[in-house]
Design an enzyme around this catalytic site. Sequence first.
Site, PDB file in Angstrom:
ATOM      1  N   ASP A 117       0.826  -1.259  -0.028  1.00  0.00           N
ATOM      2  CA  ASP A 117      -0.029  -0.149  -0.232  1.00  0.00           C
ATOM      3  C   ASP A 117       0.780   1.289  -0.190  1.00  0.00           C
ATOM      4  O   ASP A 117       1.896   0.958   0.219  1.00  0.00           O
ATOM      5  CB  ASP A 117      -0.985   0.028   1.206  1.00  0.00           C
ATOM      6  CG  ASP A 117      -1.858   1.244   1.221  1.00  0.00           C
ATOM      7  OD1 ASP A 117      -2.382   1.450   0.163  1.00  0.00           O
ATOM      8  OD2 ASP A 117      -1.943   1.885   2.085  1.00  0.00           O
ATOM      9  N   SER A 118       0.257   2.387  -0.230  1.00  0.00           N
ATOM     10  CA  SER A 118       0.974   3.586  -0.137  1.00  0.00           C
ATOM     11  C   SER A 118       1.392   3.941   0.997  1.00  0.00           C
ATOM     12  O   SER A 118       2.210   4.937   1.256  1.00  0.00           O
ATOM     13  CB  SER A 118       0.237   4.907  -0.989  1.00  0.00           C
ATOM     14  OG  SER A 118      -1.056   4.881  -0.205  1.00  0.00           O
ATOM     15  N   TYR A 128      -0.818   8.645  -2.468  1.00  0.00           N
ATOM     16  CA  TYR A 128      -0.854   8.346  -4.127  1.00  0.00           C
ATOM     17  C   TYR A 128      -2.243   8.884  -4.722  1.00  0.00           C
ATOM     18  O   TYR A 128      -2.232   9.096  -5.967  1.00  0.00           O
ATOM     19  CB  TYR A 128      -0.889   6.895  -4.471  1.00  0.00           C
ATOM     20  CG  TYR A 128       0.475   6.270  -4.078  1.00  0.00           C
ATOM     21  CD1 TYR A 128       1.431   6.636  -3.513  1.00  0.00           C
ATOM     22  CD2 TYR A 128       0.485   4.897  -4.732  1.00  0.00           C
ATOM     23  CE1 TYR A 128       2.742   5.959  -3.549  1.00  0.00           C
ATOM     24  CE2 TYR A 128       1.559   4.233  -4.808  1.00  0.00           C
ATOM     25  CZ  TYR A 128       2.669   4.743  -4.029  1.00  0.00           C
ATOM     26  OH  TYR A 128       4.043   4.042  -3.846  1.00  0.00           O
ATOM     27  N   GLY A 129      -3.178   9.110  -3.846  1.00  0.00           N
ATOM     28  CA  GLY A 129      -4.550   9.493  -4.340  1.00  0.00           C
ATOM     29  C   GLY A 129      -4.388  10.671  -5.364  1.00  0.00           C
ATOM     30  O   GLY A 129      -5.497  10.929  -5.864  1.00  0.00           O
ATOM     31  N   CYS A 137      -4.269  -1.466  -2.052  1.00  0.00           N
ATOM     32  CA  CYS A 137      -4.451  -0.069  -2.313  1.00  0.00           C
ATOM     33  C   CYS A 137      -5.368   0.176  -3.677  1.00  0.00           C
ATOM     34  O   CYS A 137      -4.835  -0.337  -4.688  1.00  0.00           O
ATOM     35  CB  CYS A 137      -2.951   0.527  -2.699  1.00  0.00           C
ATOM     36  SG  CYS A 137      -2.981   2.271  -3.046  1.00  0.00           S
ATOM     37  N   ASN A 138      -6.568   0.921  -3.469  1.00  0.00           N
ATOM     38  CA  ASN A 138      -7.269   1.233  -4.754  1.00  0.00           C
ATOM     39  C   ASN A 138      -6.677   2.128  -5.725  1.00  0.00           C
ATOM     40  O   ASN A 138      -6.891   1.717  -6.885  1.00  0.00           O
ATOM     41  CB  ASN A 138      -8.739   1.651  -4.214  1.00  0.00           C
ATOM     42  CG  ASN A 138      -9.524   0.760  -3.236  1.00  0.00           C
ATOM     43  OD1 ASN A 138     -10.373   0.087  -4.205  1.00  0.00           O
ATOM     44  ND2 ASN A 138      -9.238   0.821  -2.263  1.00  0.00           N
ATOM     45  N   GLU A 154      -3.798   9.391   7.881  1.00  0.00           N
ATOM     46  CA  GLU A 154      -2.433   8.999   7.867  1.00  0.00           C
ATOM     47  C   GLU A 154      -1.657   9.882   9.144  1.00  0.00           C
ATOM     48  O   GLU A 154      -0.613   9.565   9.942  1.00  0.00           O
ATOM     49  CB  GLU A 154      -1.342   9.439   6.823  1.00  0.00           C
ATOM     50  CG  GLU A 154      -1.505   8.424   5.649  1.00  0.00           C
ATOM     51  CD  GLU A 154      -0.446   7.394   5.742  1.00  0.00           C
ATOM     52  OE1 GLU A 154       0.395   7.420   5.977  1.00  0.00           O
ATOM     53  OE2 GLU A 154      -0.936   6.205   5.179  1.00  0.00           O
ATOM     54  N   CYS A 208     -11.313   3.038  -0.689  1.00  0.00           N
ATOM     55  CA  CYS A 208      -9.835   3.265  -0.368  1.00  0.00           C
ATOM     56  C   CYS A 208      -9.534   2.582   1.051  1.00  0.00           C
ATOM     57  O   CYS A 208     -10.026   2.550   1.932  1.00  0.00           O
ATOM     58  CB  CYS A 208      -9.561   4.864   0.022  1.00  0.00           C
ATOM     59  SG  CYS A 208      -8.001   5.454   0.682  1.00  0.00           S
ATOM     60  N   HIS A 212      -7.703   3.073   3.389  1.00  0.00           N
ATOM     61  CA  HIS A 212      -7.311   3.917   4.564  1.00  0.00           C
ATOM     62  C   HIS A 212      -8.776   4.352   5.307  1.00  0.00           C
ATOM     63  O   HIS A 212      -8.876   4.470   6.536  1.00  0.00           O
ATOM     64  CB  HIS A 212      -6.859   5.394   4.191  1.00  0.00           C
ATOM     65  CG  HIS A 212      -5.233   5.358   3.928  1.00  0.00           C
ATOM     66  ND1 HIS A 212      -4.721   4.552   2.937  1.00  0.00           N
ATOM     67  CD2 HIS A 212      -4.382   5.863   4.745  1.00  0.00           C
ATOM     68  CE1 HIS A 212      -3.578   5.026   3.029  1.00  0.00           C
ATOM     69  NE2 HIS A 212      -3.009   5.541   4.100  1.00  0.00           N
TER      70      HIS A 212
END
Length: 274
Positions: A8-9, A40-41, A71-72, A156, A190, A192
């Site tokens: 994942d990011s 990344y989004g 990670c989408n 995050e 997502c 997250h």
Amino acid sequence: MGPIGIFDSGYGGLTVFREIMRKLPQYDYVYLGDNARVPYGTRSFDTVYAYTKECVEKLFAMDCHLVVLACNTASAKALRTIQQRDLPKQAELRKVLGVIRPTTEVIGHYTETRHVGILATPGTVKSMSYPIEIRKFYPDISVFQQACPLWVPLVENGELDTPGTAYFVEREVNRLLQQSPRIDTVVLACTHYPLLYPLIRQFLPEHIGLLSQGELVAASLADYLERHPEVQKLCTTGGSTRFYTTDNAAGFEERAGIFYGQPIQAGEVTALLT
Ligand code: DGL
């Protein structure tokens, strides 16, 4: 042979990994979070592809034959190119799977009104991956999307239940619901976002179902391994987990436990791109 790689990011993939571990605890795993370059989004297609490819190659170098992009955004922007252009060039059998297909292929079981809402990063929304993929399996479903550009940075940074976060969660949820009064199922597209689940739930009418992807991805992975013995036999079993981040390991350990559900110890992976 080697462990299964989970990428994942940042921390978000840990919400998926947690469910994979619950479902398939017998395998060995390596988790890599690209925390140094999250989010990344909001990045371009080319950037997300370059970052994802590099991290997948790191996982291959750690002997992973099977990598899950938890990670989408990476699944939406990099997976197809990696699968179609990069993997055929690999000398050994390597497979990379994403999180969008496991979600879209079962979404029809959850909605009665056939109006589905997607909450995702701007990158995932712009890619149109969800509407396109859902249409393949369920042409009768209408898909409504809402980009939530601030949610990943908030998560995050551990801002899970603050008034500022509540403001942005309420705003995007309302923007989604305004697109159709018939939405009865909302997907957290997502990895997250499960950390914001209680807050999102608070702003959704009770009759609307809220779906996290972790369990869906875990079930799909179990099914994939059963259907692909040639891949399964390359995955070592021992129940071990290793965690790596492209940023500072101590910082990663501090937050990762919230996403994974238990404390973890991490190592650092360096020498990636800028
Ligand atoms: N967790 C990632 C996803 O599922 C997004 C995080 C990011 O923006 O880097 O889309």
